[in-house]
Motif scaffolding. Structure first.
Motif, PDB file in Angstrom:
ATOM      1  N   VAL A   1      -4.446  -0.918  17.461  1.00  0.00           N
ATOM      2  CA  VAL A   1      -4.339  -0.506  16.061  1.00  0.00           C
ATOM      3  C   VAL A   1      -5.549  -1.005  15.273  1.00  0.00           C
ATOM      4  CG1 VAL A   1      -3.072  -1.027  13.915  1.00  0.00           C
ATOM      5  CG2 VAL A   1      -1.802  -0.350  15.958  1.00  0.00           C
ATOM      6  N   ILE A   2      -6.097  -0.119  14.443  1.00  0.00           N
ATOM      7  CA  ILE A   2      -7.116  -0.544  13.476  1.00  0.00           C
ATOM      8  C   ILE A   2      -6.371  -0.747  12.166  1.00  0.00           C
ATOM      9  CG2 ILE A   2      -9.137   0.135  12.106  1.00  0.00           C
ATOM     10  CD1 ILE A   2      -9.999   1.946  14.417  1.00  0.00           C
ATOM     11  N   LEU A   3      -6.533  -1.908  11.575  1.00  0.00           N
ATOM     12  CA  LEU A   3      -5.836  -2.203  10.330  1.00  0.00           C
ATOM     13  C   LEU A   3      -6.825  -2.199   9.175  1.00  0.00           C
ATOM     14  CD1 LEU A   3      -3.278  -3.257   8.852  1.00  0.00           C
ATOM     15  CD2 LEU A   3      -4.111  -5.551   9.349  1.00  0.00           C
ATOM     16  N   ARG A   4      -6.459  -1.545   8.076  1.00  0.00           N
ATOM     17  CA  ARG A   4      -7.285  -1.580   6.871  1.00  0.00           C
ATOM     18  C   ARG A   4      -6.385  -1.856   5.676  1.00  0.00           C
ATOM     19  NH1 ARG A   4     -12.743  -1.876   6.783  1.00  0.00           N
ATOM     20  NH2 ARG A   4     -12.981  -0.315   5.130  1.00  0.00           N
ATOM     21  N   GLY A   5      -6.963  -2.426   4.639  1.00  0.00           N
ATOM     22  CA  GLY A   5      -6.211  -2.691   3.413  1.00  0.00           C
ATOM     23  C   GLY A   5      -6.472  -1.581   2.417  1.00  0.00           C
ATOM     24  N   LEU A   6      -5.454  -1.197   1.685  1.00  0.00           N
ATOM     25  CA  LEU A   6      -5.621  -0.170   0.649  1.00  0.00           C
ATOM     26  C   LEU A   6      -5.262  -0.771  -0.700  1.00  0.00           C
ATOM     27  CD1 LEU A   6      -4.095   3.292   1.592  1.00  0.00           C
ATOM     28  CD2 LEU A   6      -6.489   2.745   1.182  1.00  0.00           C
ATOM     29  N   ARG A   7      -6.230  -0.723  -1.611  1.00  0.00           N
ATOM     30  CA  ARG A   7      -5.963  -1.280  -2.927  1.00  0.00           C
ATOM     31  C   ARG A   7      -5.503  -0.218  -3.919  1.00  0.00           C
ATOM     32  NH1 ARG A   7     -11.559  -4.269  -2.859  1.00  0.00           N
ATOM     33  NH2 ARG A   7     -11.825  -2.434  -1.560  1.00  0.00           N
ATOM     34  N   ALA A   8      -6.253   0.836  -4.032  1.00  0.00           N
ATOM     35  CA  ALA A   8      -5.965   1.829  -5.078  1.00  0.00           C
ATOM     36  C   ALA A   8      -6.383   3.195  -4.581  1.00  0.00           C
ATOM     37  CB  ALA A   8      -6.724   1.465  -6.345  1.00  0.00           C
ATOM     38  N   ILE A   9      -6.137   4.181  -5.413  1.00  0.00           N
ATOM     39  CA  ILE A   9      -6.521   5.552  -5.071  1.00  0.00           C
ATOM     40  C   ILE A   9      -8.009   5.611  -4.726  1.00  0.00           C
ATOM     41  CG2 ILE A   9      -6.635   7.934  -5.944  1.00  0.00           C
ATOM     42  CD1 ILE A   9      -3.808   7.038  -5.697  1.00  0.00           C
ATOM     43  N   SER A  10      -8.782   4.793  -5.431  1.00  0.00           N
ATOM     44  CA  SER A  10     -10.239   4.821  -5.229  1.00  0.00           C
ATOM     45  C   SER A  10     -10.635   4.452  -3.798  1.00  0.00           C
ATOM     46  CB  SER A  10     -10.920   3.888  -6.221  1.00  0.00           C
ATOM     47  OG  SER A  10     -10.353   2.606  -6.121  1.00  0.00           O
ATOM     48  N   ASP A  11      -9.832   3.640  -3.109  1.00  0.00           N
ATOM     49  CA  ASP A  11     -10.120   3.297  -1.702  1.00  0.00           C
ATOM     50  C   ASP A  11      -9.798   4.464  -0.776  1.00  0.00           C
ATOM     51  OD1 ASP A  11     -11.003   0.701  -1.936  1.00  0.00           O
ATOM     52  OD2 ASP A  11      -9.039  -0.219  -1.565  1.00  0.00           O
ATOM     53  N   PHE A  12      -8.904   5.355  -1.237  1.00  0.00           N
ATOM     54  CA  PHE A  12      -8.289   6.301  -0.318  1.00  0.00           C
ATOM     55  C   PHE A  12      -9.270   7.256   0.353  1.00  0.00           C
ATOM     56  CE2 PHE A  12      -6.242  10.290   0.804  1.00  0.00           C
ATOM     57  CZ  PHE A  12      -5.287   9.818   1.702  1.00  0.00           C
ATOM     58  N   GLU A  13     -10.155   7.845  -0.422  1.00  0.00           N
ATOM     59  CA  GLU A  13     -11.026   8.873   0.118  1.00  0.00           C
ATOM     60  C   GLU A  13     -11.903   8.335   1.253  1.00  0.00           C
ATOM     61  OE1 GLU A  13     -12.772  11.231  -2.928  1.00  0.00           O
ATOM     62  OE2 GLU A  13     -14.003  12.320  -1.474  1.00  0.00           O
ATOM     63  N   TYR A  14     -12.507   7.189   1.018  1.00  0.00           N
ATOM     64  CA  TYR A  14     -13.364   6.574   2.030  1.00  0.00           C
ATOM     65  C   TYR A  14     -12.550   6.178   3.258  1.00  0.00           C
ATOM     66  CZ  TYR A  14     -16.309   3.118   4.338  1.00  0.00           C
ATOM     67  OH  TYR A  14     -17.008   2.413   5.278  1.00  0.00           O
ATOM     68  N   GLU A  15     -11.403   5.558   3.024  1.00  0.00           N
ATOM     69  CA  GLU A  15     -10.562   5.104   4.133  1.00  0.00           C
ATOM     70  C   GLU A  15     -10.040   6.281   4.964  1.00  0.00           C
ATOM     71  OE1 GLU A  15     -10.214   2.071   5.198  1.00  0.00           O
ATOM     72  OE2 GLU A  15     -11.188   1.073   3.514  1.00  0.00           O
TER      73      GLU A  15
END
Ligand code: ADP
Length: 161
Positions: free
Chosen positions: A85-99
């Motif tokens: 599994v690759i784990l990433r943190g998501l803070r806000a909508i602004s992170d979403f597109e890149y992630e």
């Protein structure tokens, strides 16, 4: 099935937001490998060895968490480490597109490796390493955003110790 998660990032430096994600992951996965990217194109403030050391110190209490540095393709590093599994943190909508883009690209490169996201407690949602560096550089108080040893290293970097 034993699930090992790899949590990649620049961690320049590690913040309470990153630690919140690591603590949550340590309760879910059998093993969590925090993988610190050398990331030359971001011109990090701290050397990768120092970023690794700070992470080791602040995660010392988690038995199933280990820290490594890496300078190759993430999916190759994940394979070498036996992570599924690759784990990433998501803070806000602004992170979403890149992630979303990153997860899609990594899936193309390695279809068996799943990307999973965790969100931090709300008091950490607005913390980013780049903002912490800017505040510290200008002499602001970062004590509620990063562990004390990170704060000390920031003081040192900006000659405020
Ligand atoms: P990168 O250069 O890969 O974005 P970072 O060190 O900035 O490296 O972030 C690593 C991961 O941690 C990313 O998935 C990022 O979204 C996440 N992250 C960063 N800050 C926070 C925070 N305050 N709360 C939750 N996740 C975070």
């Amino acid at each position: 099935m034993n699930i090992t998660a790899i949590y990649p990032g620049t961690f320049d430096p590690v913040t309470n937001g990153h630690i919140d994600i690591i603590a949550r992951a340590a309760r879910i996965y059998h093993k969590v490998i925090v993988a610190v990217a050398v990331n030359r194109n971001k011109s990090p403030l701290f050397e990768v060895t120092q970023r690794v050391e700070l992470l080791q110190q602040v995660t010392a209490d988690f038995e199933n968490v280990s820290i490594i540095g890496f300078d190759n393709l993430l999916v190759d590093c994940a394979k070498q480490q036996g992570a599924n599994v690759i784990l990433r943190g998501l803070r806000a909508i602004s992170d979403f597109e890149y992630e979303f883009q990153l997860a899609g690209m990594n899936r193309r490169l390695s279809p068996d490796l799943e990307t999973m996201f965790l969100t931090p407690a709300e008091q950490y949602e607005f913390i980013s390493s780049s903002m912490i560096k800017e505040i510290a550089r200008l002499g602001g108080d970062v004590s509620s955003f990063v562990p004390e040893i990170v704060q000390q290293q920031l003081f040192k970097k900006f000659n405020r110790g």
